[in-house]
Scaffold this motif. Sequence first.
Motif, PDB file in Angstrom:
ATOM      1  N   ILE A  79      -5.148 -10.300  24.625  1.00 26.48           N
ATOM      2  CA  ILE A  79      -5.323 -11.738  24.570  1.00 26.48           C
ATOM      3  C   ILE A  79      -4.053 -12.371  25.461  1.00 26.48           C
ATOM      4  O   ILE A  79      -4.234 -13.239  26.283  1.00 26.48           O
ATOM      5  CB  ILE A  79      -5.476 -12.315  23.120  1.00 26.48           C
ATOM      6  CG1 ILE A  79      -6.527 -11.741  22.601  1.00 26.48           C
ATOM      7  CG2 ILE A  79      -5.102 -13.911  23.203  1.00 26.48           C
ATOM      8  CD1 ILE A  79      -6.598 -11.980  20.886  1.00 26.48           C
ATOM      9  N   LEU A  80      -2.946 -11.864  25.201  1.00 26.27           N
ATOM     10  CA  LEU A  80      -1.735 -12.403  25.972  1.00 26.27           C
ATOM     11  C   LEU A  80      -2.025 -11.928  27.427  1.00 26.27           C
ATOM     12  O   LEU A  80      -1.674 -12.773  28.320  1.00 26.27           O
ATOM     13  CB  LEU A  80      -0.465 -11.773  25.413  1.00 26.27           C
ATOM     14  CG  LEU A  80      -0.308 -11.725  23.856  1.00 26.27           C
ATOM     15  CD1 LEU A  80       1.147 -11.254  23.585  1.00 26.27           C
ATOM     16  CD2 LEU A  80      -0.157 -13.378  23.677  1.00 26.27           C
ATOM     17  N   TRP A  81      -2.300 -10.884  27.647  1.00 28.40           N
ATOM     18  CA  TRP A  81      -2.542 -10.287  28.961  1.00 28.40           C
ATOM     19  C   TRP A  81      -3.585 -11.143  29.838  1.00 28.40           C
ATOM     20  O   TRP A  81      -3.213 -11.610  30.993  1.00 28.40           O
ATOM     21  CB  TRP A  81      -3.074  -8.658  28.958  1.00 28.40           C
ATOM     22  CG  TRP A  81      -3.519  -7.935  30.269  1.00 28.40           C
ATOM     23  CD1 TRP A  81      -2.637  -7.641  31.165  1.00 28.40           C
ATOM     24  CD2 TRP A  81      -4.499  -8.153  30.863  1.00 28.40           C
ATOM     25  NE1 TRP A  81      -3.481  -7.118  32.235  1.00 28.40           N
ATOM     26  CE2 TRP A  81      -4.614  -7.457  32.141  1.00 28.40           C
ATOM     27  CE3 TRP A  81      -6.075  -8.746  30.487  1.00 28.40           C
ATOM     28  CZ2 TRP A  81      -5.781  -7.241  33.167  1.00 28.40           C
ATOM     29  CZ3 TRP A  81      -7.264  -8.489  31.482  1.00 28.40           C
ATOM     30  CH2 TRP A  81      -6.982  -7.690  32.738  1.00 28.40           C
ATOM     31  N   ARG A  82      -4.292 -11.395  29.234  1.00 25.95           N
ATOM     32  CA  ARG A  82      -5.642 -12.337  29.833  1.00 25.95           C
ATOM     33  C   ARG A  82      -4.841 -13.761  30.058  1.00 25.95           C
ATOM     34  O   ARG A  82      -5.515 -14.370  31.147  1.00 25.95           O
ATOM     35  CB  ARG A  82      -6.750 -12.616  29.005  1.00 25.95           C
ATOM     36  CG  ARG A  82      -7.739 -13.496  29.385  1.00 25.95           C
ATOM     37  CD  ARG A  82      -7.834 -14.681  28.432  1.00 25.95           C
ATOM     38  NE  ARG A  82      -8.816 -15.941  28.640  1.00 25.95           N
ATOM     39  CZ  ARG A  82      -8.697 -16.591  29.858  1.00 25.95           C
ATOM     40  NH1 ARG A  82      -7.458 -16.674  30.573  1.00 25.95           N
ATOM     41  NH2 ARG A  82      -9.405 -17.530  30.263  1.00 25.95           N
ATOM     42  N   ARG A  83      -3.949 -14.268  29.292  1.00 25.41           N
ATOM     43  CA  ARG A  83      -3.547 -15.397  29.715  1.00 25.41           C
ATOM     44  C   ARG A  83      -2.305 -15.433  30.293  1.00 25.41           C
ATOM     45  O   ARG A  83      -1.357 -16.434  30.792  1.00 25.41           O
ATOM     46  CB  ARG A  83      -3.033 -16.188  28.092  1.00 25.41           C
ATOM     47  CG  ARG A  83      -4.214 -16.410  27.422  1.00 25.41           C
ATOM     48  CD  ARG A  83      -3.740 -17.514  26.246  1.00 25.41           C
ATOM     49  NE  ARG A  83      -2.868 -16.764  25.382  1.00 25.41           N
ATOM     50  CZ  ARG A  83      -2.881 -16.564  24.159  1.00 25.41           C
ATOM     51  NH1 ARG A  83      -4.143 -16.913  23.320  1.00 25.41           N
ATOM     52  NH2 ARG A  83      -1.696 -16.449  23.372  1.00 25.41           N
ATOM     53  N   GLY A  84      -1.886 -14.323  30.772  1.00 30.03           N
ATOM     54  CA  GLY A  84      -0.502 -14.064  31.818  1.00 30.03           C
ATOM     55  C   GLY A  84       0.938 -14.093  30.827  1.00 30.03           C
ATOM     56  O   GLY A  84       1.601 -14.956  31.304  1.00 30.03           O
ATOM     57  N   GLU A  85       0.644 -13.831  29.556  1.00 31.21           N
ATOM     58  CA  GLU A  85       1.769 -13.935  28.749  1.00 31.21           C
ATOM     59  C   GLU A  85       2.505 -12.366  28.458  1.00 31.21           C
ATOM     60  O   GLU A  85       1.703 -11.593  28.670  1.00 31.21           O
ATOM     61  CB  GLU A  85       1.417 -14.481  27.263  1.00 31.21           C
ATOM     62  CG  GLU A  85       1.100 -15.981  27.719  1.00 31.21           C
ATOM     63  CD  GLU A  85       0.567 -16.692  26.452  1.00 31.21           C
ATOM     64  OE1 GLU A  85       0.903 -16.120  25.247  1.00 31.21           O
ATOM     65  OE2 GLU A  85       0.180 -17.930  26.317  1.00 31.21           O
ATOM     66  N   TYR A  86       3.491 -12.183  27.854  1.00 27.85           N
ATOM     67  CA  TYR A  86       4.155 -10.992  27.694  1.00 27.85           C
ATOM     68  C   TYR A  86       4.857 -10.934  26.177  1.00 27.85           C
ATOM     69  O   TYR A  86       4.750 -12.033  25.371  1.00 27.85           O
ATOM     70  CB  TYR A  86       5.124 -10.880  28.699  1.00 27.85           C
ATOM     71  CG  TYR A  86       4.970 -10.787  30.048  1.00 27.85           C
ATOM     72  CD1 TYR A  86       4.690  -9.832  30.924  1.00 27.85           C
ATOM     73  CD2 TYR A  86       4.630 -12.326  30.880  1.00 27.85           C
ATOM     74  CE1 TYR A  86       4.491  -9.945  32.150  1.00 27.85           C
ATOM     75  CE2 TYR A  86       4.253 -12.476  32.074  1.00 27.85           C
ATOM     76  CZ  TYR A  86       4.064 -11.235  32.891  1.00 27.85           C
ATOM     77  OH  TYR A  86       3.810 -11.395  34.159  1.00 27.85           O
ATOM     78  N   VAL A  87       5.322 -10.070  25.917  1.00 26.41           N
ATOM     79  CA  VAL A  87       6.217  -9.817  24.648  1.00 26.41           C
ATOM     80  C   VAL A  87       7.546  -9.160  25.123  1.00 26.41           C
ATOM     81  O   VAL A  87       7.725  -8.472  26.109  1.00 26.41           O
ATOM     82  CB  VAL A  87       5.613  -8.838  23.590  1.00 26.41           C
ATOM     83  CG1 VAL A  87       4.076  -9.376  23.205  1.00 26.41           C
ATOM     84  CG2 VAL A  87       5.249  -7.316  24.243  1.00 26.41           C
ATOM     85  N   PRO A  88       8.499  -9.567  24.142  1.00 24.57           N
ATOM     86  CA  PRO A  88       9.846  -9.073  24.622  1.00 24.57           C
ATOM     87  C   PRO A  88       9.956  -7.407  24.564  1.00 24.57           C
ATOM     88  O   PRO A  88       9.416  -6.924  24.038  1.00 24.57           O
ATOM     89  CB  PRO A  88      10.647  -9.469  23.290  1.00 24.57           C
ATOM     90  CG  PRO A  88       9.794 -10.650  22.740  1.00 24.57           C
ATOM     91  CD  PRO A  88       8.250 -10.090  23.098  1.00 24.57           C
ATOM     92  N   ALA A 144       5.382  -5.766  33.669  1.00 24.11           N
ATOM     93  CA  ALA A 144       6.858  -6.021  33.116  1.00 24.11           C
ATOM     94  C   ALA A 144       7.707  -6.747  34.291  1.00 24.11           C
ATOM     95  O   ALA A 144       7.400  -6.569  35.441  1.00 24.11           O
ATOM     96  CB  ALA A 144       7.119  -4.751  32.914  1.00 24.11           C
ATOM     97  N   VAL A 145       8.544  -7.438  33.894  1.00 20.99           N
ATOM     98  CA  VAL A 145       9.705  -7.794  34.457  1.00 20.99           C
ATOM     99  C   VAL A 145      10.933  -7.537  34.054  1.00 20.99           C
ATOM    100  O   VAL A 145      11.212  -7.863  32.688  1.00 20.99           O
ATOM    101  CB  VAL A 145       9.519  -9.420  34.780  1.00 20.99           C
ATOM    102  CG1 VAL A 145      10.675  -9.892  35.697  1.00 20.99           C
ATOM    103  CG2 VAL A 145       8.221  -9.719  35.389  1.00 20.99           C
ATOM    104  N   PRO A 153      19.199  -8.034  29.768  1.00 18.93           N
ATOM    105  CA  PRO A 153      18.306  -7.039  29.820  1.00 18.93           C
ATOM    106  C   PRO A 153      17.549  -7.129  28.678  1.00 18.93           C
ATOM    107  O   PRO A 153      15.992  -6.795  28.749  1.00 18.93           O
ATOM    108  CB  PRO A 153      19.043  -5.495  29.604  1.00 18.93           C
ATOM    109  CG  PRO A 153      20.466  -5.916  30.400  1.00 18.93           C
ATOM    110  CD  PRO A 153      20.608  -7.547  30.070  1.00 18.93           C
ATOM    111  N   ASP A 154      18.002  -7.798  27.680  1.00 14.66           N
ATOM    112  CA  ASP A 154      16.934  -8.117  26.535  1.00 14.66           C
ATOM    113  C   ASP A 154      16.117  -9.297  26.660  1.00 14.66           C
ATOM    114  O   ASP A 154      15.215  -9.463  25.690  1.00 14.66           O
ATOM    115  CB  ASP A 154      17.730  -8.194  24.898  1.00 14.66           C
ATOM    116  CG  ASP A 154      18.472  -6.941  24.616  1.00 14.66           C
ATOM    117  OD1 ASP A 154      17.803  -5.953  24.901  1.00 14.66           O
ATOM    118  OD2 ASP A 154      19.447  -6.938  24.011  1.00 14.66           O
ATOM    119  N   SER A 155      16.155  -9.975  27.587  1.00 24.60           N
ATOM    120  CA  SER A 155      15.088 -10.858  27.973  1.00 24.60           C
ATOM    121  C   SER A 155      13.838 -10.334  28.793  1.00 24.60           C
ATOM    122  O   SER A 155      13.115 -11.062  29.251  1.00 24.60           O
ATOM    123  CB  SER A 155      15.677 -12.064  28.979  1.00 24.60           C
ATOM    124  OG  SER A 155      16.232 -11.567  30.032  1.00 24.60           O
ATOM    125  N   SER A 156      14.042  -8.970  29.038  1.00 13.86           N
ATOM    126  CA  SER A 156      12.988  -8.288  29.947  1.00 13.86           C
ATOM    127  C   SER A 156      11.825  -8.344  29.265  1.00 13.86           C
ATOM    128  O   SER A 156      11.763  -8.461  27.814  1.00 13.86           O
ATOM    129  CB  SER A 156      13.202  -6.882  29.930  1.00 13.86           C
ATOM    130  OG  SER A 156      14.535  -7.059  30.879  1.00 13.86           O
TER     131      SER A 156
END
Length: 823
Positions: free
Chosen positions: A789-798, A757-758, A764-767
């Motif tokens: 699948i996102l985790w493996r690609r280094g991606e995140y969700v809002p 997480a970042v 704040p809503d762009s976290s």
Amino acid sequence: MSILITSLQRVLVVFCAIILILSLISYHLASRSLPKYNQTLFSKEVADKIEIIRDSASIPHIFSTNNHDAFFALGYAHAQDRFWQLNILRRSAQGRLSELFGKKTLHFDEFMRRIDIYNLARLSFNHQSKQAKSILKAYSQGINARLKEINTKALGRGSPEMFLYPNDFSLWQPTDSIAIFKLISLQMTGHIDAEVTYAKTLLALEDQELISALLSEAPGKPIIRLQNLEKVSSKIIPDSKSKENFSSKFKLPSLELAGASNVFGSTKERSAAGGSLIANDPHFELSAPSLFYLARLQLKSGGVIGASIPGTPIILTGRNENLAWGITASYLDDQDIFIEEQNTLNSNLYRTQDGWNAFRSDKNYIKVKNYPDVEIVRKWTKNGPVLPNSSFDLKSITPKNHVAVLSWTGLSDKDTTISSALSLMLSRNVEEGLVSLEDFYAPSLNFLLVDNNKMLLKTVGKMPKRSPLNQTKGMMPSLGWKPENIWRGYWGFEVNPETKSNPGDILGNTNNKISDSEFPKHVSHIWGDTQRIIRWQKLMQSREVHTRESFIEAQLDIVSPTARALLPIIGKELWYSQPMGKVGSIERLRHDAISLLASWNGEMNEHLPEPLIYSTWMKFLQKNLIEDELGPIAQRFNQLNPIFIEKVFRNIDQASKWCDIKQSRNKESCADIASKSLDDALLWLNERYGKNLDALRWGEAHEALHKNKTLGDIPFLKYFVNIRQSTSGGDNTLLRGKTLGIGDEPFLNIHAAIYRAVYDFADPDSSIFVISTGQSGHFLSRHYDDLGILWRRGEYVPMSLDPNLARAASLGITIILPQNIIE
């Protein structure tokens, strides 16, 4: 002949039809337990309307008018998506897995029964705050509401596993949640294993001076604070060159899997957008489903969002509208093994400083599937519970007529950790957050607290108060009847390390050393990292200001500072000096390997061959250095120890003596061992992947294995429930993927960030956040692995607290209304 063929065809058709029918029946029964997210329910336990909005990633956004109902809904959501996981976590804490799995888990159950954490959790409930008791009860009612729904609507017993391992799921109690958190605490500390390893190594080494290199403490001063860039830029030298058996269902905690993490934050003065930043990625053993579950709750004090632990109402790492918090394992030495002497004439007595005392004891019975109940006699001394000799290989270091006893901060019957964690979720700023953490017992964690004005990094958890005269200083088992060895309570909260930010600071921790205090206020002799901190420091100081994107870049960094540091000194006599040799010869392989590594920049990229060559070389190098000295005990050192390797090849404190193989007639140099180890590594790679080194791919060996602990070893089914993914990174990269170290797949990634997480206070809503699998624990659900699948690609969700964003693309809305509405 035609009659025979016709008969065989008919038998085959009938057989296929039976298989098809059984498959359809199995699918129907298993799919009955898939949760429905669009429905309306009624409960006597809620006071007002509750909405559970599932966003596109199946993350529940819970809206209610009061805290009781919000935590009720969290319990219900946990039970919807992770019903079997709740069952297994509770049974693990109770020591009741053998009722389902037979003798496979008896060893684990016996250990859990002897330390008795479930009973300690029951006693600890009385010491929770009024607020925590109310939340625990509401959360339990939510789980039980789902249980009632499963039973009344015949929802496939709640999960497919319940058909394979039928058992009663009793009503959830607040004690269950406290016990599960104690179980997680146990998994996050590895000092029992560390003490046994230290003792066995001392017994095995004839030259006692050698141990200072192999089991050395982390060198240097603690690195926590990176000040304003202008103040320290003159000190930064820029880099001018850019070059239990793993298959066991449930394992006892080990040092290698005790916990790791990265957490770092910057004050608003170092943020390009003018708001504080924080990044966190706690590392745990990979599993399917993940230990964490993403959730958002609307509480009376505002929204809270982050990573919860199914079975507990806690958001362990996350943020609310004013405060964010992240964690790392502190490695605080919160466990000691004591060797207690039994009276040879009466085994019910043990020696104390005042003479012989009677053990406190009772009989306990473990139910074992398909076998008679197993009776165990549990014993306690003043120092804690007596451990089974079979655990942690304690038998090998315990003298005759003696027993091993455990002291651990988590063995308190007044443990208020749950109250502390819940209070943190409701805190409005750093000051309130710090106060809430004073009552945190175990596990010991480093908490980074961040609001938009300041940051604070604090080690929390009780620190044992040991005597300065302690015989072993907590490094290995000590004599339990010696008064100088016995714990004298705990140090005050103010003694725990604490770092407050100044304007322009960056604070962080990668499990590196956090204190330079002398024993007994030393915090620990063992730290989880000496390498990642080097890379993190460079990345943080390479920019004057940071953004959300630069924090993501650091979180996903795959450059190994270890490889950059070790290869030049290990291969200094091999670089550019290898004859080419004939194609296919060991000389040609060595030449090609050295040529690849000489131009490699240390990037542990899944698509490159160099990381696999380097990792295999280091594996055989450490094995060849220690095996002849330690014998079978060398198996306890399966992961690369960079400090040890560097001390040996730099001959610090005569550590190069490790290079000489004592069993041989010749005197080997470190260059000889390096060359031999490279040849061993190339032979191993040749046998598994062929002679074309350019065709090697790190990701093929470094697959992340998210194993389903219940179904993951069942033939055929394991291909559906286990998740394997090619991954970058390694043991010492910020994008950490700790390798197994043993067996036919030694580079399997088994321990990594299960949550990333970042958080950005400027917007704040762009976290953003993500977990390593999916929200669902049901392997037929499309949300079983979608986030993975996102985790493996280094991606995140809002990671937004905006209710409109949750509603915009919702999968469904569950409405829970008070029962009196229809009465």
